[in-house]
Design an enzyme around this catalytic site. Structure first.
Site, PDB file in Angstrom:
ATOM      1  N   TYR A  19       0.845  -1.199   0.000  1.00  0.00           N
ATOM      2  CA  TYR A  19       0.000   0.000   0.000  1.00  0.00           C
ATOM      3  C   TYR A  19       0.881   1.250   0.000  1.00  0.00           C
ATOM      4  O   TYR A  19       1.513   1.592   0.981  1.00  0.00           O
ATOM      5  CB  TYR A  19      -0.933   0.022   1.218  1.00  0.00           C
ATOM      6  CG  TYR A  19      -1.893  -1.152   1.307  1.00  0.00           C
ATOM      7  CD1 TYR A  19      -2.213  -1.922   0.185  1.00  0.00           C
ATOM      8  CD2 TYR A  19      -2.487  -1.490   2.513  1.00  0.00           C
ATOM      9  CE1 TYR A  19      -3.087  -2.996   0.275  1.00  0.00           C
ATOM     10  CE2 TYR A  19      -3.372  -2.553   2.612  1.00  0.00           C
ATOM     11  CZ  TYR A  19      -3.657  -3.307   1.492  1.00  0.00           C
ATOM     12  OH  TYR A  19      -4.524  -4.367   1.590  1.00  0.00           O
ATOM     13  N   HIS A  61       0.148 -11.781   0.952  1.00  0.00           N
ATOM     14  CA  HIS A  61      -0.871 -10.988   0.243  1.00  0.00           C
ATOM     15  C   HIS A  61      -1.461 -11.776  -0.928  1.00  0.00           C
ATOM     16  O   HIS A  61      -2.656 -11.731  -1.179  1.00  0.00           O
ATOM     17  CB  HIS A  61      -0.206  -9.695  -0.257  1.00  0.00           C
ATOM     18  CG  HIS A  61      -1.096  -8.506  -0.306  1.00  0.00           C
ATOM     19  ND1 HIS A  61      -0.638  -7.230  -0.167  1.00  0.00           N
ATOM     20  CD2 HIS A  61      -2.439  -8.379  -0.496  1.00  0.00           C
ATOM     21  CE1 HIS A  61      -1.645  -6.382  -0.270  1.00  0.00           C
ATOM     22  NE2 HIS A  61      -2.740  -7.058  -0.473  1.00  0.00           N
ATOM     23  N   SER A 108     -12.740  -5.265   2.004  1.00  0.00           N
ATOM     24  CA  SER A 108     -13.772  -4.498   1.286  1.00  0.00           C
ATOM     25  C   SER A 108     -15.178  -4.908   1.751  1.00  0.00           C
ATOM     26  O   SER A 108     -16.067  -5.183   0.935  1.00  0.00           O
ATOM     27  CB  SER A 108     -13.617  -4.656  -0.234  1.00  0.00           C
ATOM     28  OG  SER A 108     -12.326  -4.255  -0.660  1.00  0.00           O
ATOM     29  N   PRO A 109     -15.394  -4.934   3.065  1.00  0.00           N
ATOM     30  CA  PRO A 109     -16.683  -5.418   3.589  1.00  0.00           C
ATOM     31  C   PRO A 109     -17.839  -4.471   3.288  1.00  0.00           C
ATOM     32  O   PRO A 109     -19.002  -4.875   3.388  1.00  0.00           O
ATOM     33  CB  PRO A 109     -16.432  -5.512   5.104  1.00  0.00           C
ATOM     34  CG  PRO A 109     -15.390  -4.472   5.366  1.00  0.00           C
ATOM     35  CD  PRO A 109     -14.488  -4.504   4.150  1.00  0.00           C
ATOM     36  N   LEU A 110     -17.512  -3.227   2.925  1.00  0.00           N
ATOM     37  CA  LEU A 110     -18.563  -2.266   2.567  1.00  0.00           C
ATOM     38  C   LEU A 110     -18.655  -2.114   1.054  1.00  0.00           C
ATOM     39  O   LEU A 110     -19.177  -1.108   0.556  1.00  0.00           O
ATOM     40  CB  LEU A 110     -18.265  -0.908   3.223  1.00  0.00           C
ATOM     41  CG  LEU A 110     -18.209  -0.937   4.751  1.00  0.00           C
ATOM     42  CD1 LEU A 110     -17.741   0.403   5.305  1.00  0.00           C
ATOM     43  CD2 LEU A 110     -19.573  -1.305   5.335  1.00  0.00           C
ATOM     44  N   ARG A 153     -16.326  -1.442  -0.977  1.00  0.00           N
ATOM     45  CA  ARG A 153     -15.524  -0.254  -1.318  1.00  0.00           C
ATOM     46  C   ARG A 153     -16.344   1.025  -1.179  1.00  0.00           C
ATOM     47  O   ARG A 153     -16.171   1.983  -1.932  1.00  0.00           O
ATOM     48  CB  ARG A 153     -14.924  -0.392  -2.712  1.00  0.00           C
ATOM     49  CG  ARG A 153     -14.036  -1.643  -2.844  1.00  0.00           C
ATOM     50  CD  ARG A 153     -13.502  -1.832  -4.235  1.00  0.00           C
ATOM     51  NE  ARG A 153     -12.761  -3.084  -4.350  1.00  0.00           N
ATOM     52  CZ  ARG A 153     -11.451  -3.228  -4.107  1.00  0.00           C
ATOM     53  NH1 ARG A 153     -10.739  -2.194  -3.741  1.00  0.00           N
ATOM     54  NH2 ARG A 153     -10.869  -4.387  -4.252  1.00  0.00           N
ATOM     55  N   PHE A 160     -19.598   1.355  -1.563  1.00  0.00           N
ATOM     56  CA  PHE A 160     -20.886   1.349  -2.279  1.00  0.00           C
ATOM     57  C   PHE A 160     -22.032   0.892  -1.387  1.00  0.00           C
ATOM     58  O   PHE A 160     -23.118   1.479  -1.380  1.00  0.00           O
ATOM     59  CB  PHE A 160     -20.783   0.445  -3.517  1.00  0.00           C
ATOM     60  CG  PHE A 160     -22.003   0.484  -4.378  1.00  0.00           C
ATOM     61  CD1 PHE A 160     -22.246   1.574  -5.207  1.00  0.00           C
ATOM     62  CD2 PHE A 160     -22.931  -0.546  -4.350  1.00  0.00           C
ATOM     63  CE1 PHE A 160     -23.393   1.627  -5.992  1.00  0.00           C
ATOM     64  CE2 PHE A 160     -24.074  -0.499  -5.132  1.00  0.00           C
ATOM     65  CZ  PHE A 160     -24.304   0.587  -5.956  1.00  0.00           C
TER      66      PHE A 160
HETATM   67  N1  LIG Z   1      -6.039  -8.607   1.081  1.00  0.00           N
HETATM   68  C1  LIG Z   1      -6.319  -7.862   0.040  1.00  0.00           C
HETATM   69  O1  LIG Z   1      -5.976  -8.169  -1.086  1.00  0.00           O
HETATM   70  C2  LIG Z   1      -7.080  -6.581   0.239  1.00  0.00           C
HETATM   71  C3  LIG Z   1      -7.673  -5.919  -0.853  1.00  0.00           C
HETATM   72  C4  LIG Z   1      -8.402  -4.742  -0.600  1.00  0.00           C
HETATM   73  C5  LIG Z   1      -8.511  -4.254   0.694  1.00  0.00           C
HETATM   74  N2  LIG Z   1      -7.884  -4.915   1.739  1.00  0.00           N
HETATM   75  C6  LIG Z   1      -7.998  -4.448   3.126  1.00  0.00           C
HETATM   76  O2  LIG Z   1      -9.369  -4.282   3.470  1.00  0.00           O
HETATM   77  C7  LIG Z   1      -9.583  -2.973   3.981  1.00  0.00           C
HETATM   78  C8  LIG Z   1     -10.996  -2.499   3.702  1.00  0.00           C
HETATM   79  O3  LIG Z   1     -11.318  -2.609   2.333  1.00  0.00           O
HETATM   80  P1  LIG Z   1     -11.573  -1.364   1.380  1.00  0.00           P
HETATM   81  O4  LIG Z   1     -11.010  -0.135   1.995  1.00  0.00           O
HETATM   82  O5  LIG Z   1     -11.125  -1.773   0.034  1.00  0.00           O
HETATM   83  O6  LIG Z   1     -13.160  -1.268   1.259  1.00  0.00           O
HETATM   84  P2  LIG Z   1     -14.382  -0.990   2.257  1.00  0.00           P
HETATM   85  O7  LIG Z   1     -13.944  -1.101   3.645  1.00  0.00           O
HETATM   86  O8  LIG Z   1     -15.474  -1.871   1.767  1.00  0.00           O
HETATM   87  O9  LIG Z   1     -14.801   0.509   1.871  1.00  0.00           O
HETATM   88  C9  LIG Z   1     -13.946   1.604   2.056  1.00  0.00           C
HETATM   89  C10 LIG Z   1     -14.678   2.824   1.485  1.00  0.00           C
HETATM   90  O10 LIG Z   1     -15.899   2.999   2.193  1.00  0.00           O
HETATM   91  C11 LIG Z   1     -15.962   4.286   2.769  1.00  0.00           C
HETATM   92  N3  LIG Z   1     -16.615   4.116   4.079  1.00  0.00           N
HETATM   93  C12 LIG Z   1     -16.118   3.444   5.147  1.00  0.00           C
HETATM   94  N4  LIG Z   1     -17.011   3.445   6.160  1.00  0.00           N
HETATM   95  C13 LIG Z   1     -18.094   4.129   5.720  1.00  0.00           C
HETATM   96  C14 LIG Z   1     -19.336   4.479   6.306  1.00  0.00           C
HETATM   97  N5  LIG Z   1     -19.650   4.087   7.553  1.00  0.00           N
HETATM   98  N6  LIG Z   1     -20.224   5.214   5.579  1.00  0.00           N
HETATM   99  C15 LIG Z   1     -19.923   5.599   4.321  1.00  0.00           C
HETATM  100  N7  LIG Z   1     -18.746   5.285   3.699  1.00  0.00           N
HETATM  101  C16 LIG Z   1     -17.846   4.566   4.397  1.00  0.00           C
HETATM  102  C17 LIG Z   1     -14.523   4.761   2.861  1.00  0.00           C
HETATM  103  O11 LIG Z   1     -14.493   6.174   2.818  1.00  0.00           O
HETATM  104  P3  LIG Z   1     -13.260   7.081   3.318  1.00  0.00           P
HETATM  105  O12 LIG Z   1     -12.004   6.316   3.009  1.00  0.00           O
HETATM  106  O13 LIG Z   1     -13.407   8.311   2.508  1.00  0.00           O
HETATM  107  O14 LIG Z   1     -13.401   7.315   4.764  1.00  0.00           O
HETATM  108  C18 LIG Z   1     -13.910   4.112   1.623  1.00  0.00           C
HETATM  109  O15 LIG Z   1     -14.168   4.891   0.478  1.00  0.00           O
HETATM  110  C19 LIG Z   1      -8.476  -2.141   3.317  1.00  0.00           C
HETATM  111  O16 LIG Z   1      -8.227  -0.960   4.028  1.00  0.00           O
HETATM  112  C20 LIG Z   1      -7.312  -3.103   3.357  1.00  0.00           C
HETATM  113  O17 LIG Z   1      -6.711  -3.077   4.649  1.00  0.00           O
HETATM  114  C21 LIG Z   1      -7.201  -6.076   1.505  1.00  0.00           C
END
Ligand SMILES: NC(=O)c1ccc[n+]([C@@H]2O[C@H](COP(=O)([O-])OP(=O)(O)OC[C@H]3O[C@@H](n4cnc5c(N)ncnc54)[C@H](OP(=O)(O)O)[C@@H]3O)[C@@H](O)[C@H]2O)c1
Length: 327
Positions: free
Chosen positions: A59, A136, A215-217, A219, A221
């Site tokens: 990252y 990873h 990406s539980p949310l 991303r 959406f």
């Molecule tokens: N192992 C892998 O290959 C892999 C791949 C992808 C991700 N990951 C890990 O998983 C983590 C989480 O996944 P992700 O960041 O991709 O996706 P996510 O958690 O599904 O969504 C993140 C997005 O949602 C927004 N958000 C978060 N909480 C919210 C809420 N309560 N209301 C409205 N919007 C909200 C964030 O906004 P803001 O950022 O603007 O606050 C960001 O744009 C990453 O940080 C990373 O550590 C791992």
């Protein structure tokens, strides 16, 4: 926050963790990031009991580990269960993509790469050990046993307490287990990405392995952040994803609409509903929603207190599949 153990034998963690990727990488590329706010969000997470803090050397690359290291300096380190990752190299944001089809993304599971990488991660994180060291991606060019053997050396050397995998099959988990214990598996899992429910999550349950949905949310959406393609920031990684293209996104709004309805009935927010559905998948499931925004962090933490009733869970289980592949 209520807690669980990380897998059947791991340390105690809050049932919801924090993903730090978006603080330095992938999303909002043109928005000037505010590291001070991101650091305060990490502290807020620790204060609320969201102790599992997830990063990766890929990252940035590297800058996200540095940011997390700054946040954990000054006595914060011991409050966190610190997780990082190795084995994905990138010179473009698309390297975070599990499809890994981007020319800028490559995998490196060579033992010498693992051995060299852990020291860099520890230096950037400002610590002498990580609590969870995750592979990873499996490198198809290197036998997993060799990569995992080198990961096990980091445990023997006291540099990592436990090991985890990411985006793997059951067969790959079994092969790794034959070499060294697998504490966790991190893969995408959410209301619109359910592949892991078929085999990987049941196997993790059977084996007492923690499952960390990334990406539980969806991303952002599923939290209701976007109602049109134009809502996505310029140069944002999501602009390249099939589910966020204009037509697919419009169709997928029907899913968010249903999540909103359930949230309305339960008197809560869509993000909390999306996370509560994941928590309902069992005590080994520890979602790691990503945010750099204090109010979203507080929203996500509140999901630990939501109890969805059987009718709501059944409705969420029955949501239609999304339009568009995840990558
Ligand atoms: N192992 C892998 O290959 C892999 C791949 C992808 C991700 N990951 C890990 O998983 C983590 C989480 O996944 P992700 O960041 O991709 O996706 P996510 O958690 O599904 O969504 C993140 C997005 O949602 C927004 N958000 C978060 N909480 C919210 C809420 N309560 N209301 C409205 N919007 C909200 C964030 O906004 P803001 O950022 O603007 O606050 C960001 O744009 C990453 O940080 C990373 O550590 C791992």
């Amino acid at each position: 926050m209520r807690t669980t153990t990380l897998g059947s034998t791991g340390p105690e963690v809050g049932v919801i963790g924090l993903g730090c990727m978006g603080m330095s990488f992938s999303y909002d590329m043109e928005t000037p990031r505010d590291d001070a706010t991101s650091i305060s969000v990490i502290h807020q997470a620790l204060d609320l009991g969201m102790t599992l803090i997830d990063t990766a050397d890929a990252y940035g690359p590297y800058t996200n580990e540095e940011l997390v290291g700054r946040a954990l300096a000054g006595g914060q380190r011991d409050r966190a269960v610190l997780a990082t990752k190795v084995g994905l190299l990138n010179d473009s944001v698309e390297a975070a993509n599990p499809g890994n089809s981007s020319p800028g993304a490559s995998r490196d599971g060579r033992p010498e790469h693992i051995r060299a990488s852990i020291d860099g991660s520890l230096r950037r994180l400002g610590t002498d050990h990580v609590d969870l060291y995750q592979l990873h991606r499996v490198d198809p060019q290197v036998p997993l046993e060799e990569t995992w053997g080198a990961m096990a050396e980091t445990v023997a050397a006291g540099k990592a307490r436990r090991l985890g995998l990411s985006e793997v099959t059951v067969e790959e988990i079994r092969r790794a287990q034959a070499v060294h214990a697998v504490t966790s598996v991190q893969s995408e899992l959410s209301l619109w990405t359910r592949d892991a429910l078929a085999e990987v999550l049941p196997y993790c349950r059977e084996q007492g392995i923690a499952f960390l949905p990334f990406s539980p949310l969806g991303r952002g959406f599923l939290a209701g952040r976007f109602s049109s393609f134009d809502d996505l920031p310029q140069d944002d990684f999501r602009r390249g994803l099939p589910r966020f293209q204009q037509d697919a996104l419009r169709a997928n709004l029907a899913i968010v609409g249903r999540v909103r309805q359930i949230a309305g009935r339960a008197g809560t927010t869509p993000a909390r509903v999306a996370l509560a559905w994941l928590l309902a998948q069992g005590r080994l499931v520890v979602p790691i929603p990503g945010t750099k925004t204090p109010k979203y962090l507080a929203d996500n933490a509140g999901a630990a207190d939501i109890q969805l009733d059987a009718a709501d869970l059944a409705e969420l289980d029955a949501l239609p599949a999304p339009e568009g592949a995840r990558y």
